[in-house]
Structures are given as structure tokens and as C-alpha cells.
Scaffold this active site. Structure first.
Site, PDB file in Angstrom:
ATOM      1  N   VAL A 163       1.255 -25.509 -54.516  1.00 46.67           N
ATOM      2  CA  VAL A 163       0.776 -24.856 -53.296  1.00 46.67           C
ATOM      3  C   VAL A 163       1.958 -24.473 -52.396  1.00 46.67           C
ATOM      4  CG1 VAL A 163      -0.531 -25.221 -51.159  1.00 46.67           C
ATOM      5  CG2 VAL A 163      -1.492 -25.961 -53.344  1.00 46.67           C
ATOM      6  N   GLU A 164       2.939 -25.345 -52.306  1.00 49.43           N
ATOM      7  CA  GLU A 164       4.063 -25.087 -51.394  1.00 49.43           C
ATOM      8  C   GLU A 164       4.943 -23.931 -51.864  1.00 49.43           C
ATOM      9  OE1 GLU A 164       4.699 -26.264 -48.499  1.00 49.43           O
ATOM     10  OE2 GLU A 164       3.318 -27.947 -48.355  1.00 49.43           O
ATOM     11  N   THR A 165       5.346 -23.962 -53.139  1.00 47.36           N
ATOM     12  CA  THR A 165       6.389 -23.002 -53.577  1.00 47.36           C
ATOM     13  C   THR A 165       6.180 -22.453 -54.990  1.00 47.36           C
ATOM     14  OG1 THR A 165       7.770 -24.803 -54.465  1.00 47.36           O
ATOM     15  CG2 THR A 165       8.179 -24.143 -52.173  1.00 47.36           C
TER      16      THR A 165
ATOM     17  N   TYR B 128      -5.520 -26.953 -46.538  1.00 47.32           N
ATOM     18  CA  TYR B 128      -4.351 -27.284 -47.354  1.00 47.32           C
ATOM     19  C   TYR B 128      -4.643 -28.499 -48.244  1.00 47.32           C
ATOM     20  CZ  TYR B 128       0.259 -28.975 -48.628  1.00 47.32           C
ATOM     21  OH  TYR B 128       1.338 -29.427 -49.351  1.00 47.32           O
TER      22      TYR B 128
ATOM     23  N   ILE C 239       1.026 -30.257 -55.020  1.00 44.34           N
ATOM     24  CA  ILE C 239       1.742 -29.970 -53.764  1.00 44.34           C
ATOM     25  C   ILE C 239       2.876 -28.974 -54.023  1.00 44.34           C
ATOM     26  CG2 ILE C 239       3.335 -30.990 -52.069  1.00 44.34           C
ATOM     27  CD1 ILE C 239       1.359 -33.251 -51.728  1.00 44.34           C
TER      28      ILE C 239
END
Ligand SMILES: [Ca+2]
Length: 296
Positions: free
Chosen positions: A118-120, A283, A115
């Protein structure tokens, strides 16, 4: 000459209304912040008049990758060598915290890390829009989701007050998501935890707080310890496979096209928990694939 003067006045009044403290729709928000939440009126007016409309925010929210890209293009962006290698490094560097989170919340270290990846990109790209600009722009210039973002704007006032953060400072995504795990204001307030026990909940600077908060978020959205995320199914046997295992309360059928062929999957509770983090199936599937790649 008279015409010119009128025109000047018109331009002037448009500019004045461009301040969000005087926007016709901001009155209700100002009243709520002052009357219900006890903010000083001057403080609220000041924060809103400092906020700036950003057209690029409207452009971005109108065509999110999750809904305009193909699955193959989306997958390629997230499941690639650099992100995988950096994820493995992240796990090694943060193994104690990740294992502590896994033990407490039941979410595997690879899922939490995926997570973050993928996010940052593990905290490298947390967004460059001022959150106050994003939330005001989307509250006042994007009618389709203005209700949602007006609520987030109020949450952002509360969040910054509670955590003693200057409301003009935090930066994030075009949609106002912040920090390592890209929490929106209401999620930050509801699910973020102080996982390094320094008395502050800091998703901008504390990797430990980010790790604990993501695990806590999934835990509170139905994550099942030892559960699976997805299972691939053969469409010919779909009836046999389509029985949830005992203890599983929810499942969802999924189709992803790769190389011009449809592939079928069953998403379990843990897939659904990830979609509570971000509603897109792309996602959740990208998080799953990345987490598999991160297993050492
Ligand atoms: Ca902390």
C-alpha cells in the site's frame, strides 16, 4: 519612475524572504538546531536556503485520498490483481527475512508485505519530493500543521546526521515520508531497525531493514501476536459480538459502505496498531484486505 523602483525593491525583498534560512519563523528552528543539537549555524542556513517551496505539496496535503475518496474507490486502488500478484512475489523473494520478523515481533508476513504494497508498491514508488523541500514547505507555508512539520524538520536534521546522509538528497512523499515503508523522520529515528545487521539503518536501500522496521513499529504500537485485525459483524447481533476477547484491550467499531450498503466491523488491537502507522480507517482496512489476499 519612482513607483517602478519601489516595485522592483518590493519584488526583490519578497524573493529574499523566500529563502527559508531568512524566513521569520525559521529563527526558532535554527536556534534549536544550533544551541540544543550542536549543529554549525552555517550548515543549517545552507540547508534551509537550498530548500525550495513546492506548491504541489500544499495542494496534495490539502486533499488526501484517505479523506476525500469513497471507500470503494480507495479499495479498488489497492486491492487489485497486479498489487496482489506482486505482493505474493515479494513474499516468495523475501520469505526468510519475513519469517524472521514474524518470529521476533509477532507480525505476520502478509501484514508487513501489505503495508509495503500500500505504501510504495513494494518499494517501487517511494516518492519524488526532496524531503527537505517537503518539510520546509509544510513548516512555513501550511499553518494548520506547521507545528508538526517543524518538529519533523528538526528530526530530519538529526536523522541525516546520525545516518551520515546528505541532507539535500533523500526523497519521499509530499509529507516527508521516506523509503520502502514511508517512515517520517521521527518514526525512522524511533522505530527503524538494522535487520540485515550491516551496522546501518537504511530504509531506502535495504528491504530487510524495511521489513524489520515495519514489524517493530507495529509491535511497539500494540500489535498482538496471533490477534485478529477486524471481524465482520451482523448489525442485528452487534451486542453479542461486541465483547472483546480475553486479552484484547481495545476495539473500535467500523462502518464501510460498499454497493450502497453499510458493512459493520469490529477493529481489534491490531487494526488500531495499523492506524498508528497511518491514522485513516480506510488505510488500515486496505492493509487488512490486501494481507488476506496475500495468504498463499
Ligand atoms: Ca541494515
Amino acid at each position: 519612475m519612482k513607483k517602478l523602483i519601489n516595485l522592483t525593491l518590493l519584488v526583490f525583498s519578497t524573493l529574499t524572504i523566500a529563502s527559508y534560512s531568512e524566513h521569520p519563523e525559521s529563527k526558532k528552528i535554527i536556534d534549536e538546531l544550533v544551541d540544543i543539537h550542536g549543529f554549525k549555524k552555517d550548515y543549517v542556513l545552507d540547508a534551509l536556503s537550498n530548500a525550495k517551496k513546492q506548491q504541489s505539496i500544499i495542494n496534495s496535503i490539502s486533499s488526501p485520498a484517505e479523506f476525500t475518496w469513497t471507500w470503494e474507490k480507495y479499495k479498488k486502488l489497492f486491492i487489485e490483481e497486479k498489487r496482489i500478484q506482486n505482493g505474493k512475489n515479494f513474499i516468495l523473494e523475501n520469505i526468510d527475512t519475513l519469517e524472521r520478523a514474524e518470529k521476533k515481533y509477532g507480525v505476520p508476513k502478509e501484514t508487513i508485505t501489505a503495508i509495503l504494497g500500500v505504501e510504495t508498491r513494494y518499494g517501487k514508488v517511494m516518492g519524488n519530493y526532496r524531503v527537505i523541500d517537503s518539510l520546509t514547505t509544510l513548516s512555513f507555508e501550511y499553518p494548520r500543521r506547521s507545528k508538526f512539520f517543524k518538529k519533523e524538520l528538526i528530526e530530519f536534521f538529526l536523522l541525516t546526521r546520525e545516518n551520515n546522509i546528505d541532507i539535500n538528497t533523500p526523497k519521499g512523499s509530499y509529507a516527508g515520508a521516506m523509503g520502502y515503508g514511508q517512515f517520517i523522520s521521527s518514526s525512522y529515528r524511533a522505530y527503524a531497525v538494522d535487520f540485515d545487521n550491516d551496522g546501518k539503518v537504511d530504509l531506502f536501500n535495504s528491504v530487510d531493514d524495511a521489513i524489520g522496521s515495519i514489524a517493530n513499529y507495529l509491535y511497539l504500537h500494540g500489535w498482538k501476536r496471533e490477534g485478529s485485525i477486524v471481524k465482520k459483524v451482523d448489525i442485528n447481533n452487534v451486542r453479542k459480538v461486541f465483547k472483546p476477547e480475553p486479552g484484547l484491550s481495545k476495539f473500535i467499531s467500523l462502518t464501510f459502505e460498499e454497493e450502497e450498503k453499510d458493512h459493520y466491523f469490529i477493529g481489534d488491537d491490531n487494526f488500531i496498531a495499523i492506524t498508528k502507522y497511518n491514522i485513516s480507517h480506510f488505510y488500515a482496512m486496505a492493509v487488512y484486505y490486501l494481507s488476506e489476499e496475500l495468504k498463499i
